[in-house]
Design a protein around this motif. Structure first.
Motif, mmCIF file in Angstrom:
data_model
loop_
_atom_site.group_PDB
_atom_site.id
_atom_site.type_symbol
_atom_site.label_atom_id
_atom_site.label_comp_id
_atom_site.label_asym_id
_atom_site.label_seq_id
_atom_site.Cartn_x
_atom_site.Cartn_y
_atom_site.Cartn_z
ATOM 1 N N HIS B 59 -28.638 -3.594 -17.920
ATOM 2 C CA HIS B 59 -29.179 -3.119 -16.642
ATOM 3 C C HIS B 59 -28.113 -2.844 -15.602
ATOM 4 N N PHE B 60 -27.005 -3.566 -15.694
ATOM 5 C CA PHE B 60 -25.936 -3.364 -14.708
ATOM 6 C C PHE B 60 -24.599 -3.206 -15.416
ATOM 7 N N ALA B 61 -23.844 -2.230 -14.976
ATOM 8 C CA ALA B 61 -22.566 -1.934 -15.624
ATOM 9 C C ALA B 61 -21.568 -3.066 -15.431
ATOM 10 N N SER B 62 -21.692 -3.776 -14.312
ATOM 11 C CA SER B 62 -20.751 -4.852 -14.004
ATOM 12 C C SER B 62 -21.364 -5.742 -12.935
ATOM 13 N N LYS B 63 -20.675 -6.814 -12.619
ATOM 14 C CA LYS B 63 -21.154 -7.684 -11.552
ATOM 15 C C LYS B 63 -21.099 -6.946 -10.208
ATOM 16 N N GLN B 64 -20.095 -6.101 -10.062
ATOM 17 C CA GLN B 64 -19.994 -5.286 -8.853
ATOM 18 C C GLN B 64 -21.213 -4.382 -8.698
ATOM 19 N N ALA B 65 -21.644 -3.809 -9.810
ATOM 20 C CA ALA B 65 -22.809 -2.924 -9.770
ATOM 21 C C ALA B 65 -24.049 -3.698 -9.336
ATOM 22 N N LEU B 66 -24.143 -4.935 -9.780
ATOM 23 C CA LEU B 66 -25.247 -5.805 -9.342
ATOM 24 C C LEU B 66 -25.180 -6.010 -7.836
ATOM 25 N N ALA B 67 -23.999 -6.292 -7.348
ATOM 26 C CA ALA B 67 -23.816 -6.487 -5.908
ATOM 27 C C ALA B 67 -24.248 -5.252 -5.134
ATOM 28 N N ASP B 68 -23.859 -4.120 -5.627
ATOM 29 C CA ASP B 68 -24.189 -2.867 -4.957
ATOM 30 C C ASP B 68 -25.701 -2.614 -4.967
ATOM 31 N N ALA B 69 -26.312 -2.775 -6.124
ATOM 32 C CA ALA B 69 -27.757 -2.563 -6.232
ATOM 33 C C ALA B 69 -28.513 -3.536 -5.327
ATOM 34 N N LEU B 70 -27.966 -4.726 -5.195
ATOM 35 C CA LEU B 70 -28.643 -5.759 -4.412
ATOM 36 C C LEU B 70 -28.674 -5.436 -2.914
ATOM 37 N N ILE B 71 -27.554 -5.054 -2.342
ATOM 38 C CA ILE B 71 -27.613 -4.713 -0.907
ATOM 39 C C ILE B 71 -28.371 -3.445 -0.663
ATOM 40 N N ARG B 72 -28.303 -2.505 -1.599
ATOM 41 C CA ARG B 72 -29.069 -1.279 -1.385
ATOM 42 C C ARG B 72 -30.566 -1.582 -1.341
ATOM 43 N N ARG B 73 -31.006 -2.465 -2.201
ATOM 44 C CA ARG B 73 -32.405 -2.858 -2.160
ATOM 45 C C ARG B 73 -32.723 -3.577 -0.848
ATOM 46 N N PHE B 74 -31.819 -4.480 -0.453
ATOM 47 C CA PHE B 74 -32.027 -5.216 0.798
ATOM 48 C C PHE B 74 -32.034 -4.268 1.993
ATOM 49 N N ALA B 75 -31.109 -3.324 2.004
ATOM 50 C CA ALA B 75 -31.032 -2.364 3.103
ATOM 51 C C ALA B 75 -32.290 -1.505 3.158
ATOM 52 N N SER B 76 -32.831 -1.223 1.996
ATOM 53 C CA SER B 76 -34.052 -0.418 1.947
ATOM 54 C C SER B 76 -35.232 -1.178 2.554
ATOM 55 N N GLN B 77 -35.323 -2.469 2.253
ATOM 56 C CA GLN B 77 -36.380 -3.295 2.843
ATOM 57 C C GLN B 77 -36.179 -3.408 4.352
ATOM 58 N N ASP B 78 -34.927 -3.558 4.739
ATOM 59 C CA ASP B 78 -34.588 -3.658 6.159
ATOM 60 C C ASP B 78 -35.001 -2.389 6.904
ATOM 61 N N ARG B 79 -34.732 -1.261 6.263
ATOM 62 C CA ARG B 79 -35.094 0.026 6.853
ATOM 63 C C ARG B 79 -36.606 0.133 7.005
ATOM 64 N N ALA B 80 -37.324 -0.395 6.027
ATOM 65 C CA ALA B 80 -38.791 -0.333 6.063
ATOM 66 C C ALA B 80 -39.345 -1.133 7.239
ATOM 67 N N VAL B 81 -38.762 -2.304 7.490
ATOM 68 C CA VAL B 81 -39.208 -3.128 8.612
ATOM 69 C C VAL B 81 -38.982 -2.394 9.934
ATOM 70 N N LEU B 82 -37.795 -1.839 10.069
ATOM 71 C CA LEU B 82 -37.477 -1.083 11.283
ATOM 72 C C LEU B 82 -38.454 0.071 11.476
ATOM 73 N N ALA B 83 -38.663 0.839 10.426
ATOM 74 C CA ALA B 83 -39.541 2.007 10.514
ATOM 75 C C ALA B 83 -40.968 1.598 10.857
ATOM 76 N N SER B 84 -41.429 0.533 10.245
ATOM 77 C CA SER B 84 -42.795 0.067 10.485
ATOM 78 C C SER B 84 -43.007 -0.339 11.940
ATOM 79 N N CYS B 85 -42.104 -1.174 12.455
ATOM 80 C CA CYS B 85 -42.227 -1.633 13.845
ATOM 81 C C CYS B 85 -42.074 -0.472 14.819
ATOM 82 N N LEU B 86 -41.180 0.429 14.478
ATOM 83 C CA LEU B 86 -40.942 1.590 15.333
ATOM 84 C C LEU B 86 -42.194 2.455 15.427
ATOM 85 N N GLU B 87 -42.777 2.704 14.285
ATOM 86 C CA GLU B 87 -43.945 3.593 14.246
ATOM 87 C C GLU B 87 -45.148 2.945 14.932
#
Lengths: 219, 219
Positions: B59-87
């Motif tokens: 599923h992940f090419a390396s531990k670094q790739a896991l790290a990258d996928a993890l913050i991207r997912r977190f950032a996406s959730q963070d963006r959703a919270v911002l968008a929801s409250c904003l709207e």
DNA sequence: CTAAACAAACCAACCGGTCGGTATAAGGAA
DNA sequence: TTCCTTATACCGACCGGTTGGTTTGTTTAG
């Protein structure tokens, strides 16, 4: 920093155990600031200082002991900053409301130093995001340090509230905690998006909030 | 999340690669929250999920790739919270000053959730204190997420300032950043000294500050 | 003599990562 | 239907390197 006036020649005094220990702590702090504790190996620290493994384990029983000594030193410096600003603010004015304002003003000088630091970091925060690696005693050092700020600043706020009722209801403890919150938050902001006046800007907001609460001149 | 309606029986569809991937991310996030990234080994993650090494590197090419996928997912959730409250804040009121107040009020609900979470953590902060371990692209994800809050909240503040001149001079960007600062600072405070209403208390201070600035409710 | 440091070899445990193999299900051709 | 192919998803033994830590002995300065 204190130079040794005797040995300004070329070779530093070889016979300075405490100094080597400090150098190890300094190197560790610098590396931990960038990589965290777990990723910082003893070998890396040794390479920076130019020492060998035997030396490290002469000064520290284990890596955990290094971690413990490191926050204790950091907490001690932190305590010194708090005590210094606290004492100076008491000298400068007797009015509780003014003293609070002066106190934050003195912290603004600290903020300016942090804003001028290339990679500002707080060991408390670094440790707290790896808290699972440290034992309870080590983690307690951090909690105690933060509680001290709450107690001291909280006492100042209580005096100010007593002298002059704030424009909005105030919880002294959480308002005192807000100082820690702002510093710690500013560290994250500074390390991620950066900016030359992050600490100063945020602390000025805190001061503006206090000034609005205790409304100098106007009520 | 989308469930597969065909396989609701007992055995989960074996052919669910995405699901295993999510489980790996979940386990990694939990462990990293307590120990940081460097101290979290792939084996630890695998043990939690009940999978083996081959699965991870499928599923992940390396531990670094896991790290990258993890913050991207977190950032996406963070963006959703911002968008929801904003709207939602835009739906609830048209007045810019009120909208700002409502927006912070909606974030107070988020704060309550965090206050009810056993070990609240922010991956942004965790990463930023080990930033030396990640490449530029990974670190940029964090900076972009934080800048988005600054831009969106900053725009709201600018509109409010335009509608109603604040009681004290205001820099919209740093005042918007203060929201991030307060959340990040509250994470540190919550993880060190603890307390059942840390996030709520601090965010209420932010709201009180805004109300004093724009004199909402009382003028 | 002793404290402080150096040197170098060594260890078991663990680390990230590789690799050959396997079970399963879907799709196409007969 | 049956057979074959193919891709997905997963397994687990294995590898070289690094980790924290130990040991034993030597050197240097006060």
């Amino acid at each position: 920093m204190g130079f040794d006036p005797r040995a300004m020649g070329e070779e530093m005094a070889k016979r300075s155990g405490a100094e080597t220990r400090e150098k190890l702590l300094d190197a560790a702090e610098g590396l931990i600031n960038r990589q965290g504790f777990a990723a910082t190996s003893i070998d890396q620290i040794l390479e920076r200082v130019g020492a060998t493994k035997g030396t490290f384990f002469y000064h520290f029983a284990s890596k955990q002991a290094l971690a413990d000594a490191l926050i204790r030193r950091f907490a001690s410096q932190d305590r010194a900053v708090l005590a210094s600003c606290l004492e100076r603010s008491k000298t400068l004015t007797d009015d509780p409301v003014q003293r609070l304002d002066v106190f934050v003003g003195l912290l603004l000088e600290v903020a300016d130093v942090l804003d001028g630091t290339p990679e500002p970091g707080c060991l408390f925060a670094t440790y707290c995001y790896e808290s699972g690696l440290f034992d309870a005693a080590t983690n307690d050092v951090i909690a105690d340090a933060i509680r001290r700020w709450r107690d001291e600043v909280g006492a100042m706020i209580r005096e100010a509230v007593e002298r002059q009722p704030p424009r909005a209801p105030v919880d002294p403890d959480s308002l005192a905690d807000m100082l820690t919150v702002i510093f710690e938050g500013a560290f994250v902001l500074s390390r991620t998006v950066g900016g030359p006046t992050v600490f100063g800007d945020q602390l000025r907001h805190y001061r503006a909030y206090l000034r609005l609460l205790f409304g100098a001149g106007a009520a």
